[in-house]
Design an enzyme around this catalytic site. Structure first.
Site, PDB file in Angstrom:
ATOM      1  N   ASN A  89       0.809  -1.222   0.000  1.00 12.83           N
ATOM      2  CA  ASN A  89       0.000   0.000   0.000  1.00 12.83           C
ATOM      3  C   ASN A  89       0.839   1.268   0.000  1.00 12.83           C
ATOM      4  OD1 ASN A  89      -2.446   1.704   0.805  1.00 12.83           O
ATOM      5  ND2 ASN A  89      -1.057   1.987   2.560  1.00 12.83           N
ATOM      6  N   ASP A 800     -21.190 -24.443  14.384  1.00 10.89           N
ATOM      7  CA  ASP A 800     -20.893 -23.219  15.124  1.00 10.89           C
ATOM      8  C   ASP A 800     -19.445 -23.282  15.589  1.00 10.89           C
ATOM      9  OD1 ASP A 800     -22.335 -21.475  18.018  1.00 10.89           O
ATOM     10  OD2 ASP A 800     -20.587 -21.078  16.780  1.00 10.89           O
ATOM     11  N   HIS A 805     -15.936 -21.403  22.289  1.00  3.45           N
ATOM     12  CA  HIS A 805     -16.263 -22.714  22.834  1.00  3.45           C
ATOM     13  C   HIS A 805     -15.099 -23.689  22.822  1.00  3.45           C
ATOM     14  CE1 HIS A 805     -20.254 -21.112  22.659  1.00  3.45           C
ATOM     15  NE2 HIS A 805     -20.181 -20.951  21.357  1.00  3.45           N
ATOM     16  N   ILE A 820     -16.710 -21.980  27.007  1.00  6.73           N
ATOM     17  CA  ILE A 820     -18.048 -22.326  27.503  1.00  6.73           C
ATOM     18  C   ILE A 820     -18.797 -23.156  26.452  1.00  6.73           C
ATOM     19  CG2 ILE A 820     -18.150 -20.246  28.947  1.00  6.73           C
ATOM     20  CD1 ILE A 820     -20.110 -19.047  26.875  1.00  6.73           C
ATOM     21  N   GLY A 823     -24.727 -22.349  23.607  1.00  3.16           N
ATOM     22  CA  GLY A 823     -26.093 -22.253  24.111  1.00  3.16           C
ATOM     23  C   GLY A 823     -26.988 -23.268  23.419  1.00  3.16           C
ATOM     24  N   PHE A 848     -31.137 -18.021  27.310  1.00  6.24           N
ATOM     25  CA  PHE A 848     -29.880 -18.491  27.908  1.00  6.24           C
ATOM     26  C   PHE A 848     -29.553 -17.564  29.071  1.00  6.24           C
ATOM     27  CE2 PHE A 848     -29.744 -19.644  23.356  1.00  6.24           C
ATOM     28  CZ  PHE A 848     -29.739 -21.030  23.509  1.00  6.24           C
TER      29      PHE A 848
HETATM   30  C1  LIG Z   1     -28.450 -19.102  15.535  1.00  5.70           C
HETATM   31  C2  LIG Z   1     -27.731 -17.811  15.597  1.00  5.70           C
HETATM   32  C3  LIG Z   1     -26.758 -17.799  16.672  1.00  5.70           C
HETATM   33  C4  LIG Z   1     -25.972 -16.624  16.800  1.00  5.70           C
HETATM   34  C5  LIG Z   1     -24.527 -16.832  17.177  1.00  5.70           C
HETATM   35  C6  LIG Z   1     -24.349 -17.519  18.523  1.00  5.70           C
HETATM   36  C7  LIG Z   1     -22.938 -17.877  18.684  1.00  5.70           C
HETATM   37  C8  LIG Z   1     -22.691 -18.883  19.815  1.00  5.70           C
HETATM   38  O1  LIG Z   1     -21.478 -19.541  19.527  1.00  5.70           O
HETATM   39  C9  LIG Z   1     -22.624 -18.102  21.127  1.00  5.70           C
HETATM   40  C10 LIG Z   1     -22.988 -18.947  22.286  1.00  5.70           C
HETATM   41  O2  LIG Z   1     -23.437 -20.067  22.166  1.00  5.70           O
HETATM   42  S1  LIG Z   1     -22.779 -18.256  23.837  1.00  5.70           S
HETATM   43  C11 LIG Z   1     -23.282 -19.507  24.959  1.00  5.70           C
HETATM   44  C12 LIG Z   1     -24.726 -19.464  25.320  1.00  5.70           C
HETATM   45  N1  LIG Z   1     -25.117 -18.251  25.997  1.00  5.70           N
HETATM   46  C13 LIG Z   1     -24.764 -17.987  27.255  1.00  5.70           C
HETATM   47  O3  LIG Z   1     -24.063 -18.725  27.881  1.00  5.70           O
HETATM   48  C14 LIG Z   1     -25.319 -16.706  27.847  1.00  5.70           C
HETATM   49  C15 LIG Z   1     -25.794 -16.936  29.198  1.00  5.70           C
HETATM   50  N2  LIG Z   1     -26.392 -15.749  29.721  1.00  5.70           N
HETATM   51  C16 LIG Z   1     -25.744 -14.793  30.419  1.00  5.70           C
HETATM   52  O4  LIG Z   1     -24.585 -14.972  30.726  1.00  5.70           O
HETATM   53  C17 LIG Z   1     -26.509 -13.602  30.869  1.00  5.70           C
HETATM   54  O5  LIG Z   1     -27.879 -13.929  30.907  1.00  5.70           O
HETATM   55  C18 LIG Z   1     -26.325 -12.363  29.961  1.00  5.70           C
HETATM   56  C19 LIG Z   1     -24.842 -11.971  29.940  1.00  5.70           C
HETATM   57  C20 LIG Z   1     -26.808 -12.670  28.542  1.00  5.70           C
HETATM   58  C21 LIG Z   1     -27.138 -11.211  30.482  1.00  5.70           C
HETATM   59  O6  LIG Z   1     -26.787 -11.004  31.797  1.00  5.70           O
HETATM   60  P1  LIG Z   1     -26.863  -9.556  32.472  1.00  5.70           P
HETATM   61  O7  LIG Z   1     -26.024  -8.603  31.690  1.00  5.70           O
HETATM   62  O8  LIG Z   1     -26.585  -9.744  33.901  1.00  5.70           O
HETATM   63  O9  LIG Z   1     -28.343  -9.190  32.153  1.00  5.70           O
HETATM   64  P2  LIG Z   1     -29.439  -8.632  33.169  1.00  5.70           P
HETATM   65  O10 LIG Z   1     -28.959  -7.532  33.981  1.00  5.70           O
HETATM   66  O11 LIG Z   1     -30.040  -9.770  33.870  1.00  5.70           O
HETATM   67  O12 LIG Z   1     -30.478  -8.042  32.129  1.00  5.70           O
HETATM   68  C22 LIG Z   1     -30.200  -6.873  31.341  1.00  5.70           C
HETATM   69  C23 LIG Z   1     -31.210  -6.743  30.270  1.00  5.70           C
HETATM   70  O13 LIG Z   1     -30.969  -7.742  29.252  1.00  5.70           O
HETATM   71  C24 LIG Z   1     -32.052  -8.646  29.154  1.00  5.70           C
HETATM   72  N3  LIG Z   1     -31.460  -9.981  29.043  1.00  5.70           N
HETATM   73  C25 LIG Z   1     -30.888 -10.662  30.027  1.00  5.70           C
HETATM   74  N4  LIG Z   1     -30.478 -11.858  29.574  1.00  5.70           N
HETATM   75  C26 LIG Z   1     -30.837 -11.926  28.301  1.00  5.70           C
HETATM   76  C27 LIG Z   1     -30.698 -12.927  27.331  1.00  5.70           C
HETATM   77  N5  LIG Z   1     -30.154 -14.106  27.597  1.00  5.70           N
HETATM   78  N6  LIG Z   1     -31.190 -12.692  26.091  1.00  5.70           N
HETATM   79  C28 LIG Z   1     -31.789 -11.526  25.822  1.00  5.70           C
HETATM   80  N7  LIG Z   1     -31.924 -10.531  26.708  1.00  5.70           N
HETATM   81  C29 LIG Z   1     -31.455 -10.741  27.958  1.00  5.70           C
HETATM   82  C30 LIG Z   1     -32.862  -8.478  30.389  1.00  5.70           C
HETATM   83  O14 LIG Z   1     -34.209  -8.750  30.140  1.00  5.70           O
HETATM   84  C31 LIG Z   1     -32.625  -7.037  30.747  1.00  5.70           C
HETATM   85  O15 LIG Z   1     -33.453  -6.231  29.949  1.00  5.70           O
HETATM   86  P3  LIG Z   1     -34.183  -4.956  30.583  1.00  5.70           P
HETATM   87  O16 LIG Z   1     -33.204  -4.235  31.424  1.00  5.70           O
HETATM   88  O17 LIG Z   1     -34.588  -4.200  29.376  1.00  5.70           O
HETATM   89  O18 LIG Z   1     -35.301  -5.496  31.338  1.00  5.70           O
END
Ligand SMILES: CCCCCCC[C@@H](O)CC(=O)SCCNC(=O)CCNC(=O)[C@H](O)C(C)(C)COP(=O)(O)OP(=O)(O)OC[C@H]1O[C@@H](n2cnc3c(N)ncnc32)[C@H](O)[C@@H]1OP(=O)(O)O
Length: 900
Positions: A89, A800, A805, A820, A823, A848
């Site tokens: 570049n 995935d 993971h 981890i 999900g 999750f």
């Molecule tokens: C098929 C297409 C796929 C796409 C690609 C996917 C790729 C994959 O490789 C990725 C994965 O598999 S990851 C593994 C599976 N997932 C997890 O392990 C997540 C587990 N969850 C957490 O850790 C927390 O719930 C966490 C971190 C999610 C939230 O925790 P906190 O920040 O403590 O949230 P909290 O304070 O309780 O709530 C804040 C606001 O967010 C909403 N919320 C909470 N959990 C949610 C969740 N799981 N999904 C959606 N929204 C969620 C709450 O309702 C809250 O909203 P509000 O304040 O507006 O009421």
């Protein structure tokens, strides 16, 4: 498509302290690559490296000159242990009208652009060859493609890189090495001096970086040896287009006058065009035969003659140069026969003199333009035409090509053409007449393996000539380049079976016409000449694709529009002939805010409460993607969610009841859903993404093998303060029947990407968003299952491949002390528990709520409530809820084992 990752790649970006190079570096680093940030400014390079490091990426500074490619590549080897991608570049500008351009300004530009790209590529080459993988992107420019006023040096260098790239692509093909050349239009230190600020605002380097990333990725679109114009969100491919041309009879009637007579046919692109891709690109024998069937060539009147005109021909001791010398002398010109070989030049002059012509030798290097012109002035008192023909060939494979071989070829072809043109220029300007013919080659048009130096020089000459044509027009200085095929051209005749058909005499009449007063307006052209056939070459550019400028461009979006970018046959292709014309189409994309990257303008999920950013992102319609699977994929998935060797209906394809576990419905759509770009989210970091919720509706029987089509769209983006929650929907259809088999709604939770504005609470999406609360009683059923430590490593093979993971370092960036579980793996295991207990379901939804580590025990507590099973899943060892607000709707609420 899923997001292209550059994890494990080491990218060397030259000139990376600012502008495009910086944008490339930041982009590659954001996608996981190690980056060597090369810049002669230590401070500028360090700033970029600091920025990358602060964002959690890996980068190292290198301050070597690109002309010392080995020193540039060394940093990649020392710090990262290898190199996989090289982005040449680095560039400088030394803009000057040709008349005032100094040799130093010429040489400096060639050194950085041409020698620099060569030297860095050569240094990386053996490593690429050994590892069977390498990507090179070279940087040309619209100025290179079309020539540009005040940029003779820069235009030449940039065009040189086009043939250089084509050569690398051909030499590299067998080693897995690909090379692409771009003509970027971007705001940078180089362009800020020549463009107004409001224009520069549209030309963010960030609109170029994703393209470079796309074409250098192992899974990127095929772009090797190809040319692209990229800027302001507009991307188009460019290729050569050739007129059908004219075939002349190659008898004594093939003269400059005959060429003049037919010239309008030579330059006529309306009578059919060709798009030559490489050698051999014509059949000399057939051309000669066609010509021999013609009657003698008609002659223009008055006859093209050269009395009183002095013509300089470099390299005129043999081959083409000698043929020209004889022709010009025969037509009355004073001829300067330049050659390094005194013997050869003297022999030509002796023959001319003997035949009654006027000629004199100029024995010196063709680089001594002033010396040659002095001979002309001293002997004949003037000079009117220059035919820059001198050349040498120094073949070698790129990896073995020496600096000497490179430099010699550059000097004799390119620098000599520059020096001779420079020497005649003030004379031509003063007398308001001059004709310049320079010599390119098929190697310059197509590139040629083993001749990287020669091909580069031959292409560079074309754009030097185009710039001379632009700058010279008002002085009646016309400049053209030719692509001659003649038997004596070392190394090139071998592409054709019969070199007798491509005699030098069959090229000379065209040169004669172009050098004459009879040529009144042809300038800046490139003409292919062989065996009595003459055709013109010009650029053809696809209609391309204009991406919206109000949201970040991604490699994935570019890949999804590859057909638009590369389609020359959709009726939108044009033939830009100047930098200005080329720029106009790019400029048309300025302010393209209404169109989304796929041309649509509204989303079925549009919501007035959406922020502008979200509204724009929702407009994107992803290309439908295919998913094909077989019984093996079904077994692999079933094993991934804990099916055992005893459960033959899930693990043995020969079993009468062999079937996919129902949650397999998330697999065909996974890539489509995960492929929806999230790059536009502020502070998006893939390592901070967690799967938040999943809804799956099963709308038909699940075959054990199939061909599906997925249609994906963004549904909802919520600002959760510190995080963003993004939901997509994918409809999966049977490719043959078109029937919807699955609907998936997936929510991803991206920590650190909140604060983007818009809604916090989502719309009611029915069962897909229901917050299912378990009743206040003991569960109706509980199933327990210990996952395996290998669970995530096994599950990922169903599609995935998120490193979260499996790779501890990536998991650490995501905030976890070890990888981890997916999900969707826990989702599948709990779904299996529901199925085993209550029978098949038609939909299932989970949130999750907490992470699961491979090896932990999952406990699914289930409550049957009418036609639904509400369930919660906990990790036994930590008594932590991991799946919450979960439910499945049963197919047959009355009893288990119901079938769809
Ligand atoms: C098929 C297409 C796929 C796409 C690609 C996917 C790729 C994959 O490789 C990725 C994965 O598999 S990851 C593994 C599976 N997932 C997890 O392990 C997540 C587990 N969850 C957490 O850790 C927390 O719930 C966490 C971190 C999610 C939230 O925790 P906190 O920040 O403590 O949230 P909290 O304070 O309780 O709530 C804040 C606001 O967010 C909403 N919320 C909470 N959990 C949610 C969740 N799981 N999904 C959606 N929204 C969620 C709450 O309702 C809250 O909203 P509000 O304040 O507006 O009421």
């Amino acid at each position: 498509m899923s997001q292209l990752s550059f994890k494990g790649h080491t990218v060397v970006v030259t000139g990376a302290g600012g502008g495009l190079g910086k944008a490339y570096s930041l982009f590659y680093a954001s996608r996981g690559a190690n980056v060597v940030v090369n810049d002669v400014s230590q401070a500028a390079a360090q700033t970029v490296v600091d920025e990358i490091n602060q964002a959690g990426g890996k980068a190292a500074v290198n301050t070597a000159s690109v002309a010392d490619g080995a020193a540039v590549i060394k940093t990649a080897l020392d710090v990262f242990g290898g190199v996989t991608i090289l982005i040449n570049n680095a560039g400088i500008l030394r803009d000057k009208g040709f008349k005032n351009m100094t040799d130093q300004e010429w040489d400096q530009v060639q050194l950085v652009h041409l020698k620099g790209s060569f030297s860095c590529s050569r240094a990386a080459w053996p490593i690429f060859c050994k590892q069977g993988f390498g990507r090179i992107v070279n940087t040309a420019s619209a100025a290179g493609l079309y020539g540009n006023f005040g940029q003779a040096n820069y235009s030449a260098a940039k065009m040189g890189l086009i043939a250089f790239t084509k050569t690398l692509a051909q030499e590299g093909a067998k080693y897995g090495i690909k090379a692409t050349v771009i003509a970027p239009m971007a705001a940078s230190k180089m362009t800020e001096t020549i463009m107004p600020p409001e224009m520069l605002a549209n030309l963010k380097p960030e609109f170029v970086a994703p393209f470079v990333a796309a074409v250098t990725h192992p899974d990127g679109p095929e772009a090797s040896g190809r040319i692209f114009e990229v800027g302001a969100g507009y991307i188009a491919e460019v290729r050569w287009e050739r007129s059908k041309g004219v075939v002349f009879k190659t008898d004594v009637s093939f003269t400059p006058s005959a060429v003049q007579e037919k010239w309008s046919d030579v330059t006529d692109f309306d009578e059919g065009v060709e798009h030559p891709q490489g050698l051999p690109d014509f059949d000399p024998q057939a051309i000669l035969a066609a010509g021999s069937n013609l009657s003698s060539n008609a002659q223009a009147s008055p006859e093209v003659r050269f009395e009183g005109k002095t013509v300089i021909i470099t390299g005129a001791g043999a081959g083409l140069g000698r043929a020209y010398a004889h022709m010009f002398a025969k037509l009355g010109a004073n001829v300067i026969v330049n050659d390094l070989s005194e013997k050869a030049a003297n022999a030509v002059v002796a023959d001319i003199t003997k035949a009654g012509g006027k000629a004199v030798v100029a024995i010196c290097s063709a680089e001594d333009g002033e010396g040659i012109v002095k001979v002309a002035m001293d002997t004949f008192g003037g000079v009117h035409a220059l035919v820059a023909n001198a050349g040498v060939v120094r073949p070698n494979a790129l990896g073995n090509m020496t600096d000497k071989q490179w430099d010699e070829v550059m000097a004799v072809h390119l620098r000599a053409a520059y020096k001779c043109a420079k020497a005649v220029w003030p004379i031509f300007q003063k007398q308001k007449f001059g004709r310049i013919i320079t010599t390119s080659s098929q190697a310059g048009v197509y590139g040629m393996p083993g001749l990287a130096n020669y091909a580069t020089a031959k292409a560079a000459i074309v754009s030097l000539t185009r710039t001379l044509a632009i700058e010279g027009r008002k002085y009646n200085i016309l400049a053209n380049s030719i692509v001659p095929s003649a038997g004596a051209m070392v190394g090139l005749g071998r592409a054709y079976s019969n070199v007798d058909a491509i005699k030098e005499e069959y090229v000379a009449p065209v040169v004669g016409f172009l050098a004459s007063e009879a040529n009144v307006d042809t300038s800046g052209g490139l003409f292919q000449i062989a065996a009595g056939w003459v055709a013109q070459l010009r650029w053809q550019r696809t209609g391309g694709h204009g991406f919206p400028v109000n949201k970040p461009l991604t490699p994935e979006a570019i890949t999804s529009k590859w057909k638009d970018i590369t389609d020359f046959s959709d009726g939108r292709a044009t033939n830009p002939s100047s930098t200005q014309e080329a720029f106009m189409q790019i400029a048309e994309n300025f302010g393209n805010e209404s169109e989304d990257s796929n041309g649509g303008s509204s989303s079925p999920y549009a919501d007035p409460e959406d922020s502008e950013l979200v509204a724009e992102a929702k407009k994107t319609v992803e290309e439908p993607t295919e998913y094909t699977y077989n019984e093996r994929d079904v077994i692999l998935y079933n094993l991934g969610i804990g099916a055992t060797e005893k459960e033959l209906q899930w693990t043995f394809e020969g079993d009468d009841d062999f079937a996919a576990l129902q949650t397999f419905g998330v697999i065909p759509q996974f890539a489509a859903s995960a492929g929806i770009s999230l790059d536009w989210l502020p502070n998006y970091n893939p390592a901070k993404l967690l799967h938040g919720e999943q809804y799956l509706a099963i709308k038909g029987p699940i075959p054990t093998s199939g061909d599906f089509i997925n249609e994906a769209r963004l549904v909802e983006v919520l600002d959760k303060g510190k995080a963003a929650a993004v939901t997509s929907i994918v409809e999966t259809k049977d490719k043959t029947t078109g029937k919807v088999v699955f609907e998936n709604q997936s929510t991803v939770f991206i920590r650190g990407a909140g604060g983007l504005g818009g809604k916090r609470v989502g719309k009611d999406r029915g069962a897909a968003s229901a917050a299912n609360t378990p009743p206040q009683r003991k569960p109706d059923a509980v199933l327990e299952e210990k996952t395996l430590p290998i669970q995530a490593a096994l599950y990922r093979l169903s599609g995935d491949y998120n490193p979260l993971h499996i790779q501890p370092e990536f998991a650490a960036v995501g905030g976890f002390d070890r990888p981890i579980l997916h999900g969707l793996c826990s989702f599948g295991i709990s779904g299996k528990h529901v199925l085993k207990t209550f029978g098949e379901f038609k939909d299932i939804k989970v949130r999750f709520a907490g992470v699961v580590y491979p090896g932990e025990t999952l406990v699914t507590e289930m409550w049957k409530e009418g036609g639904k099973v509400i369930f919660t899943t906990k990790v036994k060892e930590r008594n932590a809820v991991v799946l919450a607000a979960a439910a499945a709707t049963l197919v047959n609420p009355g009893g288990a084992k119901a079938k769809l």
